[in-house]
Design a protein around this motif. Structure first.
Motif, PDB file in Angstrom:
ATOM      1  N   ASP A 112      31.981 -26.183  32.140  1.00 10.86           N
ATOM      2  CA  ASP A 112      31.248 -25.922  33.374  1.00 10.86           C
ATOM      3  C   ASP A 112      32.135 -25.323  34.468  1.00 10.86           C
ATOM      4  OD1 ASP A 112      28.933 -26.832  32.248  1.00 10.86           O
ATOM      5  OD2 ASP A 112      29.122 -28.873  33.023  1.00 10.86           O
ATOM      6  N   LEU A 113      33.468 -25.430  34.305  1.00 12.52           N
ATOM      7  CA  LEU A 113      34.397 -24.842  35.271  1.00 12.52           C
ATOM      8  C   LEU A 113      35.184 -23.693  34.646  1.00 12.52           C
ATOM      9  CD1 LEU A 113      35.712 -28.076  37.023  1.00 12.52           C
ATOM     10  CD2 LEU A 113      34.041 -26.437  37.898  1.00 12.52           C
ATOM     11  N   ASN A 114      34.577 -23.033  33.638  1.00 14.90           N
ATOM     12  CA  ASN A 114      35.169 -21.849  32.994  1.00 14.90           C
ATOM     13  C   ASN A 114      36.491 -22.136  32.297  1.00 14.90           C
ATOM     14  OD1 ASN A 114      33.057 -20.174  33.872  1.00 14.90           O
ATOM     15  ND2 ASN A 114      34.035 -19.929  35.862  1.00 14.90           N
ATOM     16  N   ASN A 115      36.717 -23.380  31.945  1.00 12.65           N
ATOM     17  CA  ASN A 115      37.829 -23.818  31.101  1.00 12.65           C
ATOM     18  C   ASN A 115      39.209 -23.687  31.736  1.00 12.65           C
ATOM     19  OD1 ASN A 115      38.457 -24.995  28.520  1.00 12.65           O
ATOM     20  ND2 ASN A 115      39.588 -23.115  28.076  1.00 12.65           N
ATOM     21  N   ASN A 116      39.376 -22.817  32.740  1.00 12.88           N
ATOM     22  CA  ASN A 116      40.706 -22.631  33.313  1.00 12.88           C
ATOM     23  C   ASN A 116      40.998 -23.694  34.374  1.00 12.88           C
ATOM     24  OD1 ASN A 116      43.190 -21.425  33.632  1.00 12.88           O
ATOM     25  ND2 ASN A 116      42.471 -20.047  35.234  1.00 12.88           N
ATOM     26  N   VAL A 117      40.850 -24.960  33.964  1.00 17.05           N
ATOM     27  CA  VAL A 117      41.150 -26.086  34.837  1.00 17.05           C
ATOM     28  C   VAL A 117      42.010 -27.076  34.074  1.00 17.05           C
ATOM     29  CG1 VAL A 117      39.156 -25.922  36.376  1.00 17.05           C
ATOM     30  CG2 VAL A 117      38.936 -27.128  34.211  1.00 17.05           C
ATOM     31  N   ARG A 118      42.975 -27.636  34.755  1.00 18.50           N
ATOM     32  CA  ARG A 118      43.798 -28.700  34.170  1.00 18.50           C
ATOM     33  C   ARG A 118      43.157 -30.026  34.549  1.00 18.50           C
ATOM     34  NH1 ARG A 118      48.558 -27.694  36.577  1.00 18.50           N
ATOM     35  NH2 ARG A 118      49.481 -26.459  34.897  1.00 18.50           N
ATOM     36  N   ILE A 119      42.832 -30.853  33.542  1.00 15.50           N
ATOM     37  CA  ILE A 119      42.136 -32.121  33.785  1.00 15.50           C
ATOM     38  C   ILE A 119      43.001 -33.261  33.270  1.00 15.50           C
ATOM     39  CG2 ILE A 119      40.011 -33.432  33.420  1.00 15.50           C
ATOM     40  CD1 ILE A 119      38.622 -30.783  32.759  1.00 15.50           C
ATOM     41  N   LEU A 120      43.406 -34.137  34.160  1.00 11.41           N
ATOM     42  CA  LEU A 120      44.277 -35.251  33.816  1.00 11.41           C
ATOM     43  C   LEU A 120      43.656 -36.549  34.287  1.00 11.41           C
ATOM     44  CD1 LEU A 120      47.641 -33.694  35.095  1.00 11.41           C
ATOM     45  CD2 LEU A 120      46.729 -33.585  32.776  1.00 11.41           C
ATOM     46  N   SER A 121      43.867 -37.613  33.497  1.00 12.52           N
ATOM     47  CA  SER A 121      43.436 -38.940  33.923  1.00 12.52           C
ATOM     48  C   SER A 121      44.666 -39.830  34.011  1.00 12.52           C
ATOM     49  CB  SER A 121      42.426 -39.530  32.939  1.00 12.52           C
ATOM     50  OG  SER A 121      41.940 -40.770  33.423  1.00 12.52           O
ATOM     51  N   CYS A 337      36.332 -26.821  45.886  1.00  4.05           N
ATOM     52  CA  CYS A 337      37.799 -26.986  45.871  1.00  4.05           C
ATOM     53  C   CYS A 337      38.463 -25.799  45.188  1.00  4.05           C
ATOM     54  CB  CYS A 337      38.185 -28.279  45.154  1.00  4.05           C
ATOM     55  SG  CYS A 337      37.667 -29.787  46.004  1.00  4.05           S
ATOM     56  N   MET A 338      37.821 -25.286  44.131  1.00  6.09           N
ATOM     57  CA  MET A 338      38.369 -24.115  43.440  1.00  6.09           C
ATOM     58  C   MET A 338      38.343 -22.904  44.355  1.00  6.09           C
ATOM     59  SD  MET A 338      36.671 -24.594  39.656  1.00  6.09           S
ATOM     60  CE  MET A 338      37.299 -23.045  39.021  1.00  6.09           C
ATOM     61  N   GLU A 339      37.314 -22.798  45.176  1.00  8.08           N
ATOM     62  CA  GLU A 339      37.243 -21.677  46.102  1.00  8.08           C
ATOM     63  C   GLU A 339      38.339 -21.744  47.135  1.00  8.08           C
ATOM     64  OE1 GLU A 339      33.370 -21.500  47.771  1.00  8.08           O
ATOM     65  OE2 GLU A 339      32.435 -20.753  45.955  1.00  8.08           O
ATOM     66  N   LYS A 340      38.853 -22.951  47.387  1.00 12.39           N
ATOM     67  CA  LYS A 340      39.965 -23.073  48.317  1.00 12.39           C
ATOM     68  C   LYS A 340      41.196 -22.345  47.804  1.00 12.39           C
ATOM     69  CE  LYS A 340      38.252 -25.686  51.601  1.00 12.39           C
ATOM     70  NZ  LYS A 340      38.243 -25.286  53.020  1.00 12.39           N
ATOM     71  N   ASN A 341      41.207 -22.055  46.491  1.00 16.58           N
ATOM     72  CA  ASN A 341      42.316 -21.305  45.914  1.00 16.58           C
ATOM     73  C   ASN A 341      42.284 -19.852  46.358  1.00 16.58           C
ATOM     74  OD1 ASN A 341      44.599 -21.039  44.334  1.00 16.58           O
ATOM     75  ND2 ASN A 341      43.470 -20.478  42.517  1.00 16.58           N
ATOM     76  N   LEU A 422      35.013 -12.837  41.381  1.00 17.18           N
ATOM     77  CA  LEU A 422      33.613 -13.114  41.057  1.00 17.18           C
ATOM     78  C   LEU A 422      33.379 -13.465  39.596  1.00 17.18           C
ATOM     79  CD1 LEU A 422      31.826 -10.298  43.092  1.00 17.18           C
ATOM     80  CD2 LEU A 422      32.582 -12.549  43.864  1.00 17.18           C
ATOM     81  N   CYS A 423      34.159 -12.861  38.698  1.00 20.03           N
ATOM     82  CA  CYS A 423      33.900 -13.021  37.266  1.00 20.03           C
ATOM     83  C   CYS A 423      34.996 -13.791  36.541  1.00 20.03           C
ATOM     84  CB  CYS A 423      33.728 -11.651  36.599  1.00 20.03           C
ATOM     85  SG  CYS A 423      32.551 -10.573  37.436  1.00 20.03           S
ATOM     86  N   GLY A 424      36.115 -14.076  37.214  1.00 18.28           N
ATOM     87  CA  GLY A 424      37.190 -14.846  36.593  1.00 18.28           C
ATOM     88  C   GLY A 424      38.014 -14.059  35.597  1.00 18.28           C
ATOM     89  N   LYS A 425      37.833 -12.737  35.535  1.00 19.75           N
ATOM     90  CA  LYS A 425      38.604 -11.901  34.601  1.00 19.75           C
ATOM     91  C   LYS A 425      39.747 -11.249  35.350  1.00 19.75           C
ATOM     92  CE  LYS A 425      38.281  -7.983  31.405  1.00 19.75           C
ATOM     93  NZ  LYS A 425      37.399  -6.939  30.798  1.00 19.75           N
ATOM     94  N   LYS A 426      40.965 -11.433  34.838  1.00 16.45           N
ATOM     95  CA  LYS A 426      42.142 -10.894  35.511  1.00 16.45           C
ATOM     96  C   LYS A 426      42.738  -9.766  34.690  1.00 16.45           C
ATOM     97  CE  LYS A 426      46.104 -12.420  38.210  1.00 16.45           C
ATOM     98  NZ  LYS A 426      46.839 -13.591  38.711  1.00 16.45           N
ATOM     99  N   LEU A 427      42.862  -8.589  35.301  1.00 16.16           N
ATOM    100  CA  LEU A 427      43.469  -7.435  34.652  1.00 16.16           C
ATOM    101  C   LEU A 427      44.915  -7.300  35.088  1.00 16.16           C
ATOM    102  CD1 LEU A 427      40.681  -4.703  35.009  1.00 16.16           C
ATOM    103  CD2 LEU A 427      41.129  -6.185  33.057  1.00 16.16           C
ATOM    104  N   CYS A 428      45.750  -6.839  34.185  1.00 16.15           N
ATOM    105  CA  CYS A 428      47.150  -6.590  34.513  1.00 16.15           C
ATOM    106  C   CYS A 428      47.252  -5.347  35.393  1.00 16.15           C
ATOM    107  CB  CYS A 428      47.975  -6.405  33.253  1.00 16.15           C
ATOM    108  SG  CYS A 428      47.972  -7.853  32.167  1.00 16.15           S
ATOM    109  N   LYS A 429      48.419  -5.176  36.003  1.00 11.07           N
ATOM    110  CA  LYS A 429      48.610  -4.042  36.901  1.00 11.07           C
ATOM    111  C   LYS A 429      48.394  -2.711  36.210  1.00 11.07           C
ATOM    112  CE  LYS A 429      51.624  -5.907  40.504  1.00 11.07           C
ATOM    113  NZ  LYS A 429      52.925  -5.766  41.196  1.00 11.07           N
ATOM    114  N   ASP A 430      48.812  -2.635  34.938  1.00 11.54           N
ATOM    115  CA  ASP A 430      48.728  -1.354  34.248  1.00 11.54           C
ATOM    116  C   ASP A 430      47.402  -1.165  33.502  1.00 11.54           C
ATOM    117  OD1 ASP A 430      49.252  -3.337  32.482  1.00 11.54           O
ATOM    118  OD2 ASP A 430      50.806  -2.294  31.358  1.00 11.54           O
TER     119      ASP A 430
END
Length: 807
Positions: A112-121, A337-341, A422-430
């Motif tokens: 639900d958070l697009n998997n790119n989250v670190r979750i620790l208990s 909280c993620m938007e705070k990033n 908006l889409c969570g996809k990151k492209l490299c500079k080149d």
């Protein structure tokens, strides 16, 4: 139940940092070989304990990003005799006759958070039966050493963090924050203290949100104390070895401790921290009633509080499904909280009349899908756009702020930012943006509620792809996304924005103009100057045209100046220029801004022109290297220009110059004797570069995107004997070769070959013995850097980012 979680029972050494892929129970060392807290500050018997065990459970091992969107840490509640405290807390309510639930943070949140989250208990001692070290202050102090300042875990705090706690875990969470706050606000006495200070500050700065489930901030009811005592008695009858726990011994002082801890937490919580609280809506049963009253559970929530009507104290953090309020409300909080990033664009130190105007824009966006903010340069369009974004971006699923797109070297950078934001996809500079990427952005904006703010939009060819996205979203009747675009020219916006969506930026009212000028001139918006200055102040404000940029620059110029003759001189120069009514707006504004430039000494004037013509947008560190040897203490000089509001520093150490000040500086450079000290427009270069007197005096030249310049082949042998600054961004290989074939490049300090399609470096480049900064970023055809680059003994900075074929 342990097998259902796939967790191993043994501890894992974290000397190499937190685990990335394997799902393990991770044991945090309770005592570090070199204590991070000085011995004289160390707690007594209730301090560090060598036998205390703290465990961290990685619930999303597939998150292998070095820069996760969010790190979430769960703090569990009280347990009754088991060793898996966190499992007891973070499971779903049993459904469909199943005897055990699932670990919902592990099973639901990654997807639900697009998997790119670190979750620790996190685990700590909260066993009501036989706990020894469960004093919350003690746990907080231990966690500072074991988790926050432990070098193995410092990478956890490099990005945004959310803390989620249930019941007793909320007390542990608050204790951790309070102890970190104490370390930040006590004066370091040695290097060890200083290291602890830095770690704790990083931790606190990056905590973006705190979520409390059923935490008794103001103390629990008598039911809570009686219920815990009863639970202990029940277990005691089953376990002959059970003894009176430390937890129960502290029950009498439990409520006062909680109240003091809440007060300390309020002091420690920074103003941008989002705090959410969930309170229980049902009693435990007829006998025990509500264990934590709603008024106690929401005390710290800053109006972000919710009552979970169908949950009691034991089930409030055990959602039965994803639609249950205790889960989907948490999900909403975590997304914020993620938007705070997202790095919010900086606002000025003093704001005038921004909030009401931002609200007007927001009201207009409720009716229109796209709003065009129009006004002349310097009137405050960018500042208002930033204020609107600060106030309202949290009302959308995702948001993006594209600053100064007209001046952007490559509009693809703005599209890449949209794609990531908006889409969570990151492209490299080149990597180049393709049609699929544009379609992805468009689809995201149509299917979800997004906010995009485009600053300084202009109708130029390079904005075609951005225009296409804007038009598709704006014309889609089902889209809930909104777009705010600002521009100097309404004709640029007219094809994309309806007349009803036009918002005209007006000049400041007289009182607003007075407030802004007084703040910058006297450091106090309510300051009443002496009688001698009072009248002339109002005349200067009127002559500035009630334009924010002019008021700010003139205010800074006259700041702390008490001599009446200097104020009169400024007014006289203002009157000699035209007022801001009719004619060429730029020239009239420049006549105001130029007063501040005219009072600079020669050194600061030269530095300002360097920035206006070449160095704006570079890092402060790079600019200081470029000026190395030419100016003494260049950073101090930059600060002087900043204090006069002629330049600004933004996040990341980047130097920013307002476009009106930049244009004014370039206009001044054009007027310099022996035309031209600077050349930055290639369409004029061919004429000027034929003049020998220009060649001898030329200090800076820009041939950005220049493909063909016949004159260069004739003058390459003459060289540029006084040239310091040379910008060949995206110039053709022929231009690069001819420019650097000159034999007299000994004084070049800064050479930019960014995005040039060169396969090798020109041979004569290595004769530039004074070269301080060489920018080869995104030279995608460049294959090798010869060893002869070692001849550039003065070189301090070499940028090879994006050189994808470099061997």
């Amino acid at each position: 139940m342990g097998n259902s979680y796939g967790l191993k029972g043994k501890g894992v050494d974290l000397s190499q940092g937190p685990p990335k892929r394997k799902r393990d129970v991770v044991q945090i060392p309770a005592v570090i070989e070199t204590p991070l807290v000085p011995a004289e500050n160390a707690p007594s018997s209730s301090g560090w304990h060598s036998n205390v065990k703290y465990l961290v459970h990685d619930l999303n091992p597939t998150c292998n990003s070095n820069n996760p969107n969010l790190t979430i840490i769960f703090f569990h509640g009280i347990t009754f005799g088991t060793n898996d405290e966190w499992k007891e807390t973070w499971t779903t309510c049993p459904t469909n006759n199943k005897e055990e639930g699932i670990c919902w943070p592990e099973k639901w949140l990654p997807k639900d958070l697009n998997n790119n989250v670190r979750i620790l208990s996190l685990s700590y001692d909260s066993n009501i039966v036989a706990s020894v070290h469960n004093d919350v202050t003690e746990i907080g102090k231990n966690l500072i050493q074991s988790l926050v300042t432990n070098s193995s875990y410092q990478s956890l705090w490099d990005g945004p963090v959310a803390l989620v706690a249930y019941s007793f875990g909320g007390l542990v969470l608050k204790s951790l924050v309070v102890e970190a706050y104490k370390h930040v606000h006590q004066r370091p006495r040695n290097d060890l203290d200083d290291e602890v200070h830095k770690c704790c500050k990083t931790f606190l700065d990056n905590v973006k949100g705190v979520i409390f489930y059923g935490v008794p901030h103001a103390g629990g009811t008598q039911y809570l104390s009686n219920y815990l005592t009863w639970q202990h008695q029940q277990i005691n009858t089953l376990d002959k070895y059970a003894t009176q726990s430390g937890f129960l011994k502290n029950l009498e002082s439990f409520n006062p401790q909680m109240e003091h801890l809440s007060m300390d937490f309020k002091n420690a919580a920074h103003e941008n921290l989002n705090i959410y609280a969930f309170g229980e809506g049902l009693p435990l049963d007829k006998k025990w009633g509500i264990l934590v009253p709603y008024a106690s559970a929401i005390q710290l929530s800053n109006n972000n509080h919710y009552k979970i009507e169908d949950a009691n104290h034991l089930t409030i953090c055990k959602p039965s499904n994803k639609d249950h309020p205790s889960y989907f409300l948490l999900l909403k909080c975590l997304k914020i909280c993620m938007e705070k990033n997202i790095l919010l664009p900086p606002l000025p130190c003093h704001e005038v009349a921004l909030i009401d105007k931002a609200k007007d824009i927001n009201n207009l966006l409720q009716k229109e899908s796209i709003v065009g903010l129009v006004g002349m340069g310097g009137i405050g369009k960018t500042t208002l756009s930033k204020k609107f974004y600060h106030l309202f971006h949290n009302q959308y699923d995702k948001s993006s702020f594209l600053e100064d797109v007209k001046s952007n070297d490559n509009i693809d950078d703005g599209i890449k930012q949209l794609l990531y934001d908006l889409c969570g996809k990151k492209l490299c500079k080149d990597e180049n943006v393709n049609k699929e990427d544009l379609d992805k952005i468009t689809q995201c904006m149509i299917s979800k509620k997004m906010l995009v703010v485009v600053d300084d939009f202009d109708k130029v060819e390079k904005l075609t792809s951005l225009q296409l996205v804007i038009d598709k979203v704006a014309k889609n009747a089902t889209s809930k996304s909104k777009i705010l675009v600002n521009s100097r020219n309404w004709q640029c916006l007219k094809p994309h924005v309806s007349e009803d969506g036009k918002f005209v930026m007006k000049f400041l009212e007289e009182e607003q103009a007075r407030e802004l000028f007084m703040f910058h001139a006297f450091g106090n918006a309510n300051h009443v100057p002496t009688k001698d200055l009072k009248d002339i102040c109002m005349k200067i404000i009127e002559a500035c045209g009630k334009l924010p940029l002019s008021l700010k620059v003139l205010g800074f110029f006259l700041c702390n100046i008490k001599e009446l003759e200097i104020w009169e001189d400024a007014l006289s120069k203002l009157k000699s220029g035209q007022s801001l009514t009719g004619g060429n707006d730029n020239e009239k504004l420049w006549s105001i801004l130029r007063i501040s430039y005219g009072h600079l000494d020669k050194k600061h004037q030269n530095m300002f022109l360097d920035i206006a013509c070449f160095l704006g947008g570079l890092k402060i560190s790079t600019i200081c290297r470029v000026w190395s040897g030419d100016y003494l203490y260049p950073k101090v000089a930059l600060q002087n220009l900043q204090h006069r509001s002629l330049i600004q520093w933004v996040d990341g150490g980047i130097l920013y110059i307002h476009e009106q000040l930049r244009d004014m500086g370039q206009c001044i450079a054009m007027e310099l004797p022996i035309m031209n000290r600077f050349i930055w427009k290639s369409n004029k270069s061919n004429f000027f570069l034929q003049k020998d007197e220009v060649m001898e005096n030329l200090e800076g030249i820009s041939l950005k995107k220049c493909v063909n310049l016949p004159t260069l082949s004739q003058i390459s042998s003459k060289g540029f004997c006084n040239l310091r600054l040379l910008d060949l961004t995206e110039a053709s290989p022929t231009i690069v070769e001819n420019c650097i074939q000159g034999q007299n490049l000994n004084n070049v300090k800064w050479l930019r070959l960014k995005k040039c399609m060169i396969q090798k470096l020109p041979n004569n480049l290595f004769n530039c013995f004074q070269l301080q900064v060489l920018d080869l970023a995104q030279c995608q055809l460049l294959e090798t850097i010869p060893s002869s680059i070692g001849q550039l003994n003065a070189l301090q900075e070499l940028d090879l980012s994006g050189c994808s074929n470099l061997k």
